[in-house]
Design an enzyme around this catalytic site. Sequence first.
Site, PDB file in Angstrom:
ATOM      1  N   ASP A 178      -3.554  -3.140   2.642  1.00  0.00           N
ATOM      2  CA  ASP A 178      -2.686  -3.648   1.565  1.00  0.00           C
ATOM      3  C   ASP A 178      -3.490  -4.284   0.424  1.00  0.00           C
ATOM      4  OD1 ASP A 178      -0.169  -3.753   0.465  1.00  0.00           O
ATOM      5  OD2 ASP A 178       0.569  -5.394   1.692  1.00  0.00           O
ATOM      6  N   ASP A 179      -3.764  -5.584   0.528  1.00  0.00           N
ATOM      7  CA  ASP A 179      -4.495  -6.310  -0.528  1.00  0.00           C
ATOM      8  C   ASP A 179      -5.578  -7.155   0.143  1.00  0.00           C
ATOM      9  OD1 ASP A 179      -2.595  -5.768  -2.937  1.00  0.00           O
ATOM     10  OD2 ASP A 179      -1.301  -6.402  -1.287  1.00  0.00           O
ATOM     11  N   HIS A 195       7.204   1.574  -1.045  1.00  0.00           N
ATOM     12  CA  HIS A 195       7.305   0.389  -0.205  1.00  0.00           C
ATOM     13  C   HIS A 195       8.789   0.191   0.110  1.00  0.00           C
ATOM     14  CE1 HIS A 195       3.273  -0.395  -1.596  1.00  0.00           C
ATOM     15  NE2 HIS A 195       3.214  -1.613  -1.071  1.00  0.00           N
ATOM     16  N   HIS A 253      -2.731   2.696   2.628  1.00  0.00           N
ATOM     17  CA  HIS A 253      -1.935   1.636   1.972  1.00  0.00           C
ATOM     18  C   HIS A 253      -2.904   0.563   1.494  1.00  0.00           C
ATOM     19  CE1 HIS A 253       1.924  -1.053   2.145  1.00  0.00           C
ATOM     20  NE2 HIS A 253       1.122  -1.426   1.163  1.00  0.00           N
ATOM     21  N   HIS A 302      -3.892  -1.367  -2.286  1.00  0.00           N
ATOM     22  CA  HIS A 302      -3.717  -1.556  -3.730  1.00  0.00           C
ATOM     23  C   HIS A 302      -5.084  -1.905  -4.295  1.00  0.00           C
ATOM     24  CE1 HIS A 302       0.740  -1.894  -3.304  1.00  0.00           C
ATOM     25  NE2 HIS A 302       0.385  -2.285  -2.089  1.00  0.00           N
ATOM     26  N   GLU A 319       9.767  -4.062   3.867  1.00  0.00           N
ATOM     27  CA  GLU A 319       8.753  -5.116   4.069  1.00  0.00           C
ATOM     28  C   GLU A 319       9.530  -6.432   4.110  1.00  0.00           C
ATOM     29  OE1 GLU A 319       6.197  -5.715   0.670  1.00  0.00           O
ATOM     30  OE2 GLU A 319       4.710  -6.869   1.811  1.00  0.00           O
TER      31      GLU A 319
HETATM   32  N1  HPA Z   1       4.339  -5.258  -1.406  1.00  0.00           N
HETATM   33  C1  HPA Z   1       4.823  -4.989  -2.614  1.00  0.00           C
HETATM   34  N2  HPA Z   1       4.066  -4.898  -3.687  1.00  0.00           N
HETATM   35  C2  HPA Z   1       2.757  -5.075  -3.578  1.00  0.00           C
HETATM   36  C3  HPA Z   1       2.205  -5.369  -2.360  1.00  0.00           C
HETATM   37  C4  HPA Z   1       3.032  -5.454  -1.222  1.00  0.00           C
HETATM   38  O1  HPA Z   1       2.625  -5.708  -0.067  1.00  0.00           O
HETATM   39  N3  HPA Z   1       0.875  -5.496  -2.595  1.00  0.00           N
HETATM   40  C5  HPA Z   1       0.659  -5.273  -3.903  1.00  0.00           C
HETATM   41  N4  HPA Z   1       1.812  -5.024  -4.507  1.00  0.00           N
HETATM   42 ZN    ZN Z   2       1.502  -2.710  -0.415  1.00  0.00          ZN
END
Ligand code: HPA
Ligand code: ZN
Length: 336
Positions: A278-279, A197, A18, A20, A200
Amino acid sequence: MTASLDAFASALPKAELHLHIEGTLEPELLFELASRNKVKLRFKSVSEIRAAYAFDGLQSFLDIYYEGAGVLRTERDFHDLAWAYFQRVAPMNVKHSEIFFDPQTHTSRCVPYEAVISGLTQACRRAEKELGISSKLILCFLRHLDEESALKTLAEALPFDGIAGVGLDSSELDRPPSLFTNVFAKARAAGLRCVAHAGEEGPPSYITEALDLLKVERIDHGVRCLEDPELVKRLAAEQTALTVCPLSNHKLRVFDTLEDHNLKHLLAAGVLASVHSDDPAYFGGYVDANYRDTARALGLTRAELVTLARNSFLSSWLGGAEKTRHLAAIDRLVAS
Ligand code: HPA
Ligand code: ZN
């Protein structure tokens, strides 16, 4: 948490599922690409950018994340972005990475899909050759846009090689998976694997929709499943993978503190959860920091860390022999 447990977390072979790629854009590279492409930024310095990374939820993060992605223009930019990521995680013992990218963020700015996919593919090949990291690419549809746009993106991508699957990301609230049933059906028909996703910021019912309507194999995040005990039982029984990103969940206020994160409960319930980043350029840590900080905050044991690393390979799209090879390396580390 002792220093030796820190070192153990770092030494564990891991799969990142996971991630991006646009979320690995560090401020230094952002400035370099802005200068290379003559893009004007509203920020004057790296510290000014980092100071702006204070989020009150998913949307406030996405606004700045899409702005940052505006410096990515050419095939070379996408190669440089992904190559910087691979170089960064090689010392963290990431052995395999399944990487999301958001073509609509780029094609909407007239960057050709071909530039995106070929830059990323070149970096993936280089990582395999020079760093021994295998990878796959997952094309994500932006759920704040309509299904028409996702269908167009899929049609644009299918003539090119290079993607193993599709995903669904961006703003979750009021954008249920059911809105994307047709495009996921088309992707499956084209032989692509599916993830999304869900859960969340959105409710547990979005997880159920992603499983039943989009027929995904993994749920990205999924942490709100614990609000629905029947769903947790189903996830555990079906061994559906959840790709959990604790630092992201904390920074985006899904949990007020890292200590409040429900990862330990997910594991105790028998859910196939694993830890990812994630990011990382925006949330203050790559995969090793996610393991380490979460272990500290939740008091994870050595055995739980091993379970997380094993789950990352078990949840991956690697073939059986490759999975066995990585799991054996984890066993050797545990025995040493
Ligand atoms: N959630 C949804 N979209 C996203 C995320 C995330 O954590 N990170 C980058 N795009
Ligand atoms: Zn994500």
